[in-house]
Structure formats: structure tokens, C-alpha cells
Design an enzyme around this catalytic site. Structure first.
Site, PDB file in Angstrom:
ATOM      1  N   LYS A   1      -3.752  -0.451  -8.113  1.00 31.02           N
ATOM      2  CA  LYS A   1      -3.281  -1.231  -8.952  1.00 31.02           C
ATOM      3  C   LYS A   1      -3.818  -1.818 -10.155  1.00 31.02           C
ATOM      4  O   LYS A   1      -5.017  -1.450 -10.595  1.00 31.02           O
ATOM      5  CB  LYS A   1      -4.288  -2.324  -8.117  1.00 31.02           C
TER       6      LYS A   1
ATOM      7  N   GLY B   1       1.135  -1.425   0.105  1.00 33.69           N
ATOM      8  CA  GLY B   1      -0.400   0.159  -0.078  1.00 33.69           C
ATOM      9  C   GLY B   1       0.469   1.103   0.027  1.00 33.69           C
ATOM     10  O   GLY B   1       2.033   1.169   0.466  1.00 33.69           O
TER      11      GLY B   1
ATOM     12  N   ASP C   1      -1.377   5.059  -6.121  1.00 29.80           N
ATOM     13  CA  ASP C   1       0.000   5.067  -5.735  1.00 29.80           C
ATOM     14  C   ASP C   1       0.194   6.288  -5.850  1.00 29.80           C
ATOM     15  O   ASP C   1       1.893   6.507  -5.947  1.00 29.80           O
ATOM     16  CB  ASP C   1       0.474   3.655  -5.918  1.00 29.80           C
TER      17      ASP C   1
HETATM   18  O1  MRU Z   1       0.552  -3.719  -4.910  1.00 32.71           O
HETATM   19  P1  MRU Z   1       0.221  -3.154  -3.778  1.00 32.71           P
HETATM   20  O2  MRU Z   1      -0.577  -4.511  -2.659  1.00 32.71           O
HETATM   21  O3  MRU Z   1       0.539  -2.165  -2.279  1.00 32.71           O
HETATM   22  O4  MRU Z   1      -0.795  -2.163  -4.200  1.00 32.71           O
HETATM   23  C1  MRU Z   1      -1.534  -0.850  -3.187  1.00 32.71           C
HETATM   24  C2  MRU Z   1      -2.944  -0.279  -4.310  1.00 32.71           C
HETATM   25  O5  MRU Z   1      -2.660  -0.494  -5.012  1.00 32.71           O
HETATM   26  C3  MRU Z   1      -3.658   0.713  -3.288  1.00 32.71           C
HETATM   27  O6  MRU Z   1      -5.052   0.794  -3.870  1.00 32.71           O
HETATM   28  C4  MRU Z   1      -2.378   1.718  -3.674  1.00 32.71           C
HETATM   29  O7  MRU Z   1      -1.551   1.519  -3.043  1.00 32.71           O
HETATM   30  C5  MRU Z   1      -3.593   2.866  -2.475  1.00 32.71           C
HETATM   31  S1  MRU Z   1      -3.495   2.612  -0.977  1.00 32.71           S
HETATM   32  C6  MRU Z   1      -4.389   3.760   0.595  1.00 32.71           C
END
Ligand code: MRU
Length: 360
Positions: free
Chosen positions: A253, A53, A242
Site C-alpha cells: 500500500k 487484500g 501485494d
Molecule cells: O488496496 P488494498 O486494501 O487491497 O491493499 C491491501 C494491502 O496493501 C495489503 O497490505 C496487502 O494486500 C497484503 S494483505 C495480506
């Protein structure tokens, strides 16, 4: 957030030479916490996605750099450990934002003070993330209330993708923070939880969080969202991100873009919730965002609980077939209804972002 009645953040200091995280690779089957004692522990936790995250990996990297300063507070080590941590995951800008902030706080300070200063700065990053999540929650709550007011007594149906809850931040979350506040305010809610293949952050983490908070939800296959939108069963979409570029494009994601397209086609509002640490003012367009390519194994295998209670990983694809696994995609600003930040909600545009963050 509470697990079995005990309050947890997603990262916490343990004295001044170690910190704790929840091992998210074990959820939802087991709740396991880990103690990280070295910068290498922190780097491994981020790259293996024990912790994940965007905002959370920023805070964990900050604590990791603080541990590095305890071992060796030289300029050379500060630069080397900054670079090493920055390489652990490429897409989320919060990681680089937090590391830059740490280096800025330490660079011109005497070596003997750096370990203590670094620990304090990492704690400040974590505390500020909690405050930003709370403010995002309040700002998003206003939008959910408006929708609820338009359909009195009826359930507000919200679709979310991946996990942007308290497990993805230090506490509360981004996309899920307004949902928790709306639920607590008594607004009837139901959340469509995209399972989020290939790693299943929706099915394993978002569903775990929502269930723990008592929020009604249903896990759906990633491909089902468009169908429910056409059927009028989605009032809004809220996702995290992200990285948001200066023009309002949004990386999140893999699969988020398809949700935004379906939302546009069905006049469903599509909101993105983020702390300002997720804005990359140095990138003009989303097409320049580096997209993490992850292991083919995440596509070719799945992990789950066996009838006997054990947890196992099994192959699910035709033997020998290759797989590609981009971790993120970019949703163009034109598909985003609004960006919900700690300062308020704005249009996904350069003007919108500047209206809330005039200094960048
Ligand atoms: O690969 P991850 O599980 O780290 O991806 C997380 C996401 O895509 C979240 O939607 C993003 O980091 C926002 S978290 C508040």
C-alpha cells in the site's frame, strides 16, 4: 475470526452456487455480509474493494471463476472469465496466481465435471491460505518473542501500515497473524496503526480487527511513524505485501516505502509478511510491478459517521483541484530486514527466497 461471538472467514461458500463476503466498504460503521451469485458479482466485489487484500482477492476470484463454470463450462468462457477477473486489480499477484491455478486444474478436464472441480479447487485455495496465514503467524511470533525477551516486562511496540489482517486474507492475516499469536501468548503489545490514507484501511479495518481481538493499539496519521521511530517508540514494523519480485523487492500500500526509509534511518527492523502465493518469480525487479492508479475521489473525499449516526461522504479539498492516487509503492529489498513466509523467515534477496522455495 469472531464477530460478536460468531466465527467468520473473509470468504465462505454458500451451498455450491453462491458464496459470501464481508462488505469491507461498510466497515467499521456497519458489519454487512454480501451473497455473490455470479462471476460478475465477484468481479464487482473485487474492483469496488468490497473485498480486498492480496490473498483474499485471489480466493474470491477463484470462487468467481467457479461460478462462471456453473453458468458455462466451455473453454472459451474459462479463458474469457479468467481474463476478465485478472483485470479487476493489477498489482496483487495473488489474483493471477489463483486464477492460473484454477485454469490449470480445469483446462484438460471434461466440461461436465468442471463446475464441481472448480468449486473444490476454490475451497482448497481458501483452506490453504488459512494454513499459510497460521504458519506465517508462528514464524513471525518467534521474531516478536526475541524482541520481547530483550526488554523483559516492557511493551513491544509494532507499527503496521494498511490492513494485512484477517480481513485481507481468508483468516488470521499475514502481518497481523504474528501479532494475534503474540497477544494470545501474553506478550505485552501495542500497535501503531497507520491510518493509511486515502482509503483509510488502517483506521477502518486494522483498528476494527485489533479492537475486536483486544490488542492495544493507537491510530496515527501516516506521517507520524517517523517521529515515533526517532523517539524510540517503535520496536519493529510488520507490513503485508501485494507482490514480491524474485529479487526481494516488495509492493505494498502506498506509503509503505516511506515507512521503510524511516525504519532504516532509525535502525528499526522492517519485516514483510507474505504467503508464497504473493511471490512473482517472473518479475526480476519491483520497478516492473504494475501500480494501480485509483480514483481521484478517494483523495478528494472522505466517508465517515455523522453525529446523528448516518454515514456520509464529504469533499475535503479545494473545489476543482485535481488529485493523483497511486494505490501502491515499491520498497526496495535493501530496506527489508526479512520476509516472513509460511516456510520461515528469509532475507529479501534471490538467495533468501530460493533458500525457502527452491522450486519457485
Ligand atoms: O488496496 P488494498 O486494501 O487491497 O491493499 C491491501 C494491502 O496493501 C495489503 O497490505 C496487502 O494486500 C497484503 S494483505 C495480506
Amino acid at each position: 475470526m469472531k464477530i460478536n461471538g460468531k466465527h467468520y472467514r473473509s470468504v465462505w461458500p454458500m451451498g455450491d452456487d453462491a458464496f459470501g463476503i464481508i462488505d469491507q466498504t461498510k466497515l467499521p460503521h456497519e458489519f454487512v455480509t454480501l451473497t455473490l451469485r455470479t462471476v460478475d458479482d465477484a468481479a464487482h466485489a473485487i474492483s469496488s474493494m468490497q473485498t480486498r487484500g492480496a490473498p483474499l482477492i485471489g480466493a474470491v476470484a477463484a470462487y468467481g471463476l467457479a461460478l462462471a463454470m456453473r453458468a458455462d463450462a466451455s473453454d472459451e468462457n474459462l479463458a474469457a472469465m479468467h481474463d476478465m477477473l485478472a483485470e479487476t486489480r493489477p498489482t496483487a499477484i495473488n489474483l493471477r496466481w489463483a486464477l492460473k491455478r484454477m485454469v490449470d486444474a480445469l483446462r484438460n478436464r471434461p466440461r461436465e465435471t468442471r463446475a464441481t472441480l472448480a468449486w473444490t479447487e476454490a475451497a482448497a485455495i481458501a483452506d490453504e491460505d488459512v494454513a499459510m496465514s497460521q504458519a506465517i503467524g508462528q514464524n513471525g511470533l518467534r521474531i516478536i518473542k526475541e524482541i520481547a525477551d530483550r526488554k523483559p516486562g516492557k511493551t513491544v511496540n509494532i507499527l503496521t501500515h494498511c490492513n494485512a489482517g484477517w480481513l485481507a486474507t481468508v483468516d488470521y492475516g499475514t502481518a497481523l497473524a504474528p501479532i494475534y499469536l503474540a497477544h494470545d501468548a501474553g506478550i505485552p503489545l501495542h500497535i501503531w496503526v497507520d491510518e493509511t490514507r486515502p482509503r483509510g484501511q488502517g483506521a477502518s479495518l486494522t483498528a476494527f480487527e485489533l479492537g475486536g481481538h483486544g490488542v492495544a493499539h493507537t491510530i496515527i496519521a501516516d506521517n507520524a511513524g517517523g517521529h515515533y521511530m526517532q523517539a524510540g517508540k517503535v520496536d519493529m514494523v510488520i507490513v503485508g505485501t501485494d507482490r514480491v519480485t524474485a529479487n526481494g523487492d516488495v509492493a505494498n500500500k502506498i506509503g509503505t516505502y516511506l515507512k521503510a526509509l524511516a525504519a532504516k534511518d532509525n535502525d528499526v527492523p522492517f519485516y514483510v509478511a507474505l504467503p508464497s502465493s504473493t511471490i512473482d518469480w517472473n518479475l526480476a525487479h519491483g520497478r516492473d510491478i504494475p501500480i494501480e492508479e485509483r480514483s481521484a475521489d478517494e483523495v478528494l473525499k472522505m466517508t465517515g459517521r455523522l453525529p446523528g449516526g448516518g454515514v456520509a461522504t464529504v469533499e475535503i479539498a479545494a473545489p476543482g483541484s485535481p488529485a493523483a492516487n497511486p494505490g501502491f509503492d515499491v520498497t526496495p529489498a535493501r530496506l527489508v530486514t526479512g520476509l516472513i513466509t509460511e516456510k520461515g523467515t528469509c532475507a529479501a534477496s534471490p538467495e533468501g527466497l530460493r533458500s525457502l522455495f527452491p522450486k519457485g
